[in-house]
Design a protein around this motif. Structure first.
Motif: not given
Length: 198
Positions: A122, A156, A128, A159-161, A119, A124
């Motif tokens: 980054r 998670l 984010a 948006y983060y993977h 996270i 997104h």
């Protein structure tokens, strides 16, 4: 309905005591859809109750219930009356599927922890993109940690993977529509939390 007087509740087609669930299951094994209605009416509630106790999540318990009842329809021929009641057979099936779902959720939680490391730094999506300073990142981490598991995990993963809705839905064994709804709710809760902590 013929034979039903005004004010009386109509009787379900398999209310007769002489027709046991075991007998209905034998008919289901022979492709009798009407008999399956009787099996469903007799067993869906206990199946849902057991799934709820194991999963502690009514939405997932409902999905497990539907999966189990489909499996009953497809595998009714495997039921052996000499090994126990139809109810016991179906509840054993339910227990197995619910435990599998719990293991899957635990596995998803482990993936979530791994993804959490990605996270920081980054950018997104709209939430984010607002994170620019170390303080804001810390606030975001705290707010994400405060989200309920069912809202946090899809955010998670997506948006983060970098997973798509469909990939998130598959990894969580949940319908895509459910995942989208949870993500919308999660984003709203995350924004509210960030605003409250700013």
């Amino acid at each position: 309905m013929a034979g039903t007087r005004y004010g009386e509740e109509p009787q379900p087609p398999f209310a007769s005591d002489s027709t046991s669930v075991e007998a209905l299951l034998v008919k289901v094994a022979n492709g009798d859809k009407n008999a399956f209605t009787g099996v469903y009416e007799a067993l869906a509630r206990p199946v849902m109750g057991l799934a709820c106790r194991i999963l502690q999540d009514p939405a997932q318990a409902e999905e497990v219930t539907q999966d189990v009842m489909v499996e009953v329809w497809r595998t009714a021929g495997r039921y052996r009356p000499d090994r126990g009641t139809a109810k016991a057979w179906v509840l054993t099936m339910t227990h197995r599927r619910a435990v599998d779902r719990v293991r899957h959720v635990q596995s998803a939680a482990q993936r979530e922890r791994r993804v959490g490391a990605l996270i920081a730094g980054r950018e997104h999506d709209e939430v984010a993109e607002a994170v620019e300073s170390a303080d804001e990142r810390k606030r975001t981490h705290r707010c994400l940690d405060d989200l309920a598991h069912l809202y946090r995990v899809p955010l998670l993963l997506a948006y983060y993977h970098g997973m798509t809705y469909l990939e998130v839905a598959q990894s969580m064994s949940a319908p895509a529509g459910t995942v989208k709804s949870r993500m919308r709710t999660g984003l709203r809760l995350l924004r509210d939390c960030l605003e409250a902590r700013s």
